[in-house]
Design a protein around this motif. Structure first.
Motif, mmCIF file in Angstrom:
data_model
loop_
_atom_site.group_PDB
_atom_site.id
_atom_site.type_symbol
_atom_site.label_atom_id
_atom_site.label_comp_id
_atom_site.label_asym_id
_atom_site.label_seq_id
_atom_site.Cartn_x
_atom_site.Cartn_y
_atom_site.Cartn_z
ATOM 1 N N LYS A 68 41.085 -54.974 16.030
ATOM 2 C CA LYS A 68 40.190 -53.889 15.632
ATOM 3 C C LYS A 68 40.956 -52.569 15.531
ATOM 4 N N ASN A 69 41.813 -52.301 16.502
ATOM 5 C CA ASN A 69 42.604 -51.073 16.465
ATOM 6 C C ASN A 69 43.563 -51.042 15.280
ATOM 7 N N ALA A 70 44.077 -52.205 14.902
ATOM 8 C CA ALA A 70 45.030 -52.269 13.787
ATOM 9 C C ALA A 70 44.391 -51.844 12.473
ATOM 10 N N GLU A 71 43.069 -51.901 12.392
ATOM 11 C CA GLU A 71 42.358 -51.592 11.145
ATOM 12 C C GLU A 71 41.649 -50.241 11.178
ATOM 13 N N LEU A 72 42.003 -49.385 12.126
ATOM 14 C CA LEU A 72 41.289 -48.120 12.293
ATOM 15 C C LEU A 72 41.338 -47.218 11.054
ATOM 16 N N LEU A 73 42.403 -47.291 10.288
ATOM 17 C CA LEU A 73 42.539 -46.404 9.126
ATOM 18 C C LEU A 73 41.652 -46.828 7.959
ATOM 19 N N THR A 74 41.209 -48.076 7.968
ATOM 20 C CA THR A 74 40.392 -48.568 6.849
ATOM 21 C C THR A 74 38.981 -48.968 7.272
ATOM 22 N N ALA A 75 38.722 -49.055 8.565
ATOM 23 C CA ALA A 75 37.398 -49.453 9.051
ATOM 24 C C ALA A 75 36.362 -48.384 8.703
ATOM 25 N N GLY A 76 35.136 -48.806 8.470
ATOM 26 C CA GLY A 76 34.065 -47.859 8.233
ATOM 27 C C GLY A 76 33.792 -47.015 9.460
ATOM 28 N N ALA A 77 33.358 -45.795 9.245
ATOM 29 C CA ALA A 77 33.071 -44.879 10.348
ATOM 30 C C ALA A 77 31.568 -44.636 10.435
ATOM 31 N N ARG A 78 31.116 -44.302 11.637
ATOM 32 C CA ARG A 78 29.721 -43.945 11.852
ATOM 33 C C ARG A 78 29.661 -42.881 12.930
ATOM 34 N N PRO A 79 28.556 -42.171 13.094
ATOM 35 C CA PRO A 79 28.503 -41.087 14.085
ATOM 36 C C PRO A 79 28.889 -41.573 15.482
ATOM 37 N N ALA A 80 29.654 -40.756 16.183
ATOM 38 C CA ALA A 80 30.103 -41.117 17.525
ATOM 39 C C ALA A 80 28.928 -41.412 18.448
ATOM 40 N N GLY A 81 27.811 -40.724 18.253
ATOM 41 C CA GLY A 81 26.633 -40.973 19.064
ATOM 42 C C GLY A 81 26.075 -42.369 18.897
ATOM 43 N N GLU A 82 26.445 -43.041 17.807
ATOM 44 C CA GLU A 82 26.050 -44.438 17.590
ATOM 45 C C GLU A 82 27.130 -45.408 18.057
ATOM 46 N N ILE A 83 28.374 -44.967 18.065
ATOM 47 C CA ILE A 83 29.491 -45.822 18.470
ATOM 48 C C ILE A 83 29.482 -46.055 19.976
ATOM 49 N N TYR A 84 29.272 -44.987 20.757
ATOM 50 C CA TYR A 84 29.347 -45.119 22.206
ATOM 51 C C TYR A 84 28.083 -45.762 22.755
ATOM 52 N N THR A 85 28.279 -46.805 23.574
ATOM 53 C CA THR A 85 27.170 -47.535 24.176
ATOM 54 C C THR A 85 27.393 -47.555 25.694
ATOM 55 N N GLY A 86 26.666 -48.383 26.412
ATOM 56 C CA GLY A 86 26.867 -48.452 27.850
ATOM 57 C C GLY A 86 25.750 -47.761 28.610
ATOM 58 N N VAL A 87 25.859 -47.759 29.923
ATOM 59 C CA VAL A 87 24.773 -47.311 30.800
ATOM 60 C C VAL A 87 24.375 -45.861 30.537
ATOM 61 N N LEU A 88 25.351 -44.948 30.499
ATOM 62 C CA LEU A 88 25.036 -43.534 30.283
ATOM 63 C C LEU A 88 24.363 -43.326 28.921
ATOM 64 N N TYR A 89 24.931 -43.938 27.895
ATOM 65 C CA TYR A 89 24.415 -43.718 26.536
ATOM 66 C C TYR A 89 23.094 -44.442 26.300
ATOM 67 N N ASP A 90 22.872 -45.543 26.998
ATOM 68 C CA ASP A 90 21.569 -46.198 26.926
ATOM 69 C C ASP A 90 20.501 -45.296 27.523
ATOM 70 N N ALA A 91 20.816 -44.660 28.654
ATOM 71 C CA ALA A 91 19.856 -43.764 29.300
ATOM 72 C C ALA A 91 19.631 -42.506 28.467
ATOM 73 N N LEU A 92 20.677 -42.015 27.851
ATOM 74 C CA LEU A 92 20.565 -40.836 26.987
ATOM 75 C C LEU A 92 19.731 -41.149 25.745
#
Length: 260
Positions: A68-92
């Motif tokens: 996944k990291n090897a393809e960072l320059l060509t991978a599609g991007a989306r808002p960081a608020g959608e990328i980050y998941t986990g306990v804190l972001y689920d509660a937020l």
């Protein structure tokens, strides 16, 4: 108000839209430092997979993160608020906020990152794996790499208002508010009230709910003392300790009985 957040280890998949444009990210003063980390990370992960896994501290089960990291320059991007998941972001739960609260989130939230330094939740990024504790062969320890550019950029981003620091220790090391900025900074611990101990899940979930409460209420405390009043008005049990010396942050303890 500026809220400093840690990232999450878990992340949603990259988007299907246009790839990352580093020059379009917030805090353009970090662009050169971002591109240095990004370039080395992509090169590392596109080469020897075992070496990349070792450098990134990834288990066998996370081998796919290297590709996944090897393809960072060509991978599609989306808002960081959608990328980050986990306990804190689920509660937020940014997606469910009303429009006005989402606008406040876009202005106020800053997520720290080993790869990007810091981004706003509206910045479009691909999914990645690179913690602040990583030491890249060329760039070196990322916590150290980010200190100088952060020291140049973050004081201006902090403006003249409250800085609410909810970062974990590894990410807090990349930028420590100093002087006048530190005097209007509040760091927060979440303690299990019966034991007065920090418990990871309590900590992350409650921090997410605190940020959500502040955004949803429209409250914008001017400083740490006003933050204490605001949190108590929102129903939180808060113990506050003003710094003994000027130029130091406030310490706030939020007490919880259980996570729900």
């Amino acid at each position: 108000m500026l809220v400093l957040l840690p990232p999450s280890e878990g992340k949603a998949a990259s988007g299907r839209g246009a790839p990352l444009k580093t020059g379009s990210l917030s805090l353009p003063g970090l662009t050169a430092a971002r591109e240095a980390v990004l370039g080395e990370l992509v090169g590392l992960c596109a080469g020897d997979e075992e070496k990349a896994r070792e450098v990134l501290g990834l288990s066998e089960g996370l081998r796919g993160e290297v590709a996944k990291n090897a393809e960072l320059l060509t991978a599609g991007a989306r808002p960081a608020g959608e990328i980050y998941t986990g306990v804190l972001y689920d509660a937020l739960d940014l997606a469910s906020l009303e429009a006005a609260a989402k606008r406040r989130a876009a202005r106020s939230l800053l997520v720290f990152s080993g790869l990007w330094g810091a981004v706003r939740v509206t910045d479009r990024i691909p999914s990645y794996r690179c913690s602040m504790g990583v030491k890249l062969p060329g760039v070196g320890a990322l916590g150290t790499h980010w200190r100088a550019p952060m020291a140049e950029v973050l004081p201006e981003a902090a403006g003249n208002g409250l800085v609410l620091d909810l970062r974990s220790a590894a990410y807090a090391a990349a930028w420590k508010p100093k002087g006048e900025v530190a005097s209007r900074t509040a760091t927060v611990r979440v303690l299990h009230a019966p034991t007065r101990k920090v418990v990871s899940h309590f900590n992350k979930a409650t921090k997410g709910r605190i940020v959500r409460s502040l955004l949803a209420s429209g409250t914008s405390p001017e400083g740490p003392a006003e933050l204490v009043d605001a949190l108590r008005a929102l129903g939180y049990e808060v113990e506050a300790e003003a710094p003994a010396k000027t130029g130091k942050p406030w310490s706030l303890d939020v007490l919880v009985d259980e996570v729900h």
